[in-house]
Design a protein around this motif. Sequence first.
Motif, short mmCIF file in Angstrom:
data_model
loop_
_atom_site.label_atom_id
_atom_site.label_comp_id
_atom_site.label_asym_id
_atom_site.label_seq_id
_atom_site.Cartn_x
_atom_site.Cartn_y
_atom_site.Cartn_z
N VAL B 86 0.84 -1.20 0.00
CA VAL B 86 0.00 0.00 0.00
C VAL B 86 0.87 1.26 0.00
CG1 VAL B 86 -1.62 1.34 1.38
CG2 VAL B 86 -2.00 -1.09 1.04
N SER B 89 2.76 1.56 -3.31
CA SER B 89 2.00 1.97 -4.50
C SER B 89 1.51 3.41 -4.37
CB SER B 89 0.86 1.00 -4.83
OG SER B 89 0.29 0.44 -3.70
N LEU B 90 1.29 3.89 -3.14
CA LEU B 90 0.97 5.32 -2.99
C LEU B 90 2.15 6.17 -3.48
CD1 LEU B 90 -0.91 5.40 0.43
CD2 LEU B 90 -1.87 5.87 -1.83
N PHE B 93 2.22 5.93 -7.28
CA PHE B 93 1.12 6.71 -7.85
C PHE B 93 1.47 8.20 -7.84
CE2 PHE B 93 -3.36 8.44 -7.09
CZ PHE B 93 -3.71 8.37 -8.43
N HIS B 120 9.44 3.99 -3.97
CA HIS B 120 8.46 3.07 -4.54
C HIS B 120 9.10 1.74 -4.91
CE1 HIS B 120 5.56 1.33 -7.35
NE2 HIS B 120 6.46 1.40 -8.31
N TYR B 402 4.51 -6.89 -11.66
CA TYR B 402 3.13 -6.81 -11.18
C TYR B 402 2.26 -7.87 -11.86
CZ TYR B 402 -1.09 -4.86 -9.23
OH TYR B 402 -2.25 -4.71 -8.51
N SER B 482 -1.17 7.07 -14.87
CA SER B 482 -1.68 7.42 -13.53
C SER B 482 -3.04 6.78 -13.29
CB SER B 482 -1.79 8.93 -13.37
OG SER B 482 -0.51 9.51 -13.35
N GLY B 485 -2.32 3.17 -12.57
CA GLY B 485 -1.68 3.08 -11.26
C GLY B 485 -2.67 3.36 -10.14
N GLY B 486 -3.58 4.32 -10.37
CA GLY B 486 -4.60 4.64 -9.36
C GLY B 486 -5.51 3.45 -9.11
N THR B 489 -3.66 0.88 -7.09
CA THR B 489 -3.54 1.32 -5.70
C THR B 489 -4.86 1.11 -4.95
OG1 THR B 489 -2.02 2.99 -6.51
CG2 THR B 489 -2.79 3.25 -4.25
N HIS B 492 -5.18 -2.36 -3.99
CA HIS B 492 -4.31 -2.72 -2.87
C HIS B 492 -4.91 -2.31 -1.53
CE1 HIS B 492 -0.93 -2.37 -6.03
NE2 HIS B 492 -1.65 -3.45 -6.16
N LEU B 493 -5.62 -1.16 -1.52
CA LEU B 493 -6.26 -0.72 -0.28
C LEU B 493 -7.32 -1.75 0.14
CD1 LEU B 493 -6.57 3.09 -1.03
CD2 LEU B 493 -5.18 2.03 0.75
#
Lengths: 191, 518
Positions: B86, B89-90, B93, B120, B402, B482, B485-486, B489, B492-493
């Motif tokens: 997490v 990846s933040l 991002f 990262h 990934y 982005s 990637g968003g 992310t 992942h949360l």
Amino acid sequence: MTRLSIMLGALLILLSSSVVLVVAPYFAYVWPEAQGRNHELSEVQQRGREVYISMGCVYCHSQQPRNPGYGPDTARGWGYQPSAQDYAGQYPHQLGTSRTGPDLYNIGDRNPSIQWNLIHLYDPRLVVPWSIMPSFRFLFTEKDQPGPEDVVLDLKNIGVHPPRHVVATQDALALMAYLKSLQQKELPAHE
Amino acid sequence: MNAAIFNFATLSGLLTMIGILVTALAFYSQAWKLTQTSGLSIFAQGEVGQGESAAVTSQKAHWRSLDILSQASVSFGVLTSSFWLVIGSLAGFTSSIKLHHPEVFGNTAELTFGRLRSFHLNAVGYGWLSIAGVSLVVWLMPRLVRERLPFASFNFAGIGLWNLCLTAGLTGILLGHSSGIEWLEMPRLANFGIALAGGMVATPVLLSVLTAKVDHLYVTAWYFLAALLWFPILFIIGNAPSIHNGIEHALANWWFAHNALGLWFTPISIGIGYYIIPKIIGRPIYSYNLSFLGFWTLALFYSNVGVHHLIGGPVPQWVVTVSVVMSMMMLIPVIAVAINHHMTAFRFLSKLRTSIPLRFIVIGSMMYTVSSVQGSLHSLRGLSRISHFTHYTVGHAHLGAYGFVSFVLFGAIYFALPKVMERDWPYPKWISLHFWCAIIGILVYVISLSIGGIIQGMAMLDISQPFMNSVTHTQAYMIGRSVGGGLMTLGHLVFFAHIVGLMLGALSNIRHRGELQK
């Protein structure tokens, strides 16, 4: 039998690959001292190199113009392809693998203006509107009355009038000294 | 010096030839006594034909007793690695956003692009991929050797030390103490600590293999064994103080960096695939003999490919040539693994619909094939001219790290964690949500960067275009990255929250049981 052969085999393979790619080059390049073309960095240039490393410049800027067979690096004014020897003594190496920004191998030849480079470092978009480089304003301070030793950004020339004078820190100046040291080494007299 | 160079190239060729001959000899002399039934060694009596699912209720007693042995290490490792995922990846991002909006967090030295990007890489590489990988090895090894690992407390302590050193190293990067060496940015002391932690995790596994009483050691264990032997050695050589400088250092750097992918992340993930795919399907892998070939050729060829990162650079041509040749040879182990994984899965494709762990792993394995073939091809000079130095390479790296490795790890965690914790996933819909975020995210990401990277590369090669074009023409693709990637992310949360949810449930289970005993 199976188990030992996996362990031994795995170790032997790693050993042989490190002999070929890590140890062998060490012996392949024993430069004769007198031939050393590497110019030692001065103390301030070395500090500048450390700033370059700490800010991670290498992730967007390479330092390795390729020969014309690979691309028009030389035609873009990025210099001729250096020989392996030209990098002797550099640690850690900063060859880079990305060109989100241009190659910097000869930036000291190509753009020697400290003022331009400082302004570009302060806010790249003031001089290069399309740039996506980060601005490094934290390498500058603002002063009402700069001292005689201070290097002040000449922003009025480009039509920017900040309320206070923008002064480069020692780190920014060291980085400039390092960039200025990045010049194409002379071609050897005979080879 | 020419003579010396010739000899080193010959040496490399010779060593590889010897390796191939020994492999072939071992194969034909049947020294390893491999038969198709060796592939059945992961099934207990009468289990063939019945796939194993992630559900706790379907858990067989003999596997359950092995799974709960590693409860402490695995829960610790999975929880911390998903935390690093997490955080990492933040950071990734945010770095991605900076490539189209460079002023975001622009006034903080700690959050400048160059530092956030290496944060990262190290957080997801040495935090997520590595710690999740070793946790799964610690879970799977007792199943493979059918007994408790000796000195199992080393595993727990190793994962603890690993997290400690990683925290210190990542903080070092943000504060500006990066070593400046790609893939090894964390300060040297932190890296040596991680190598030690790797050794601590490896010890019980290596000992268990030496003392195991099983008749046949399954192929998954070969990969784990080799990876755990390689990692500490690689990491120590990679971090060795400056015996090298200049070009030699660049060579050693990329030798290490590609081996971190090829001899550490890759074998663990392939090994997991070799176990979980047949296990969920309930049938042995397609060709057990082929796995022998795949394993040894991976070791032989992958260990030499790293220098293709310096194609066209000021390095001796023979080293690059060795790496390009080896990169092409990599097609052999890749195809061997592809045949084994895909042919096993394709006979039971309908299972992909019902089992999300299998879906993650099978798609991960397909992305391994794609990214490896892509990697082999763009090590060739013709393609490398265009793709080298561009965002295309970043897309390729994410397809491997990934699309392949993380997908396999996701699937394996979804499969294993309920068994280890004796608690089912509390919100099955979240797994599906995570899956779709991950798959759409990675596709958007890789496609954006592949197209953007090629446009960037063509613009840089064309002298009639100013350098500016390589930046301005790729901006739209940076935004695409982005978006991808968003999405990842976000997934992942969900993944992290779900793991926390499962563990809280498992804790209350344990407490409940404690009360009953009183």
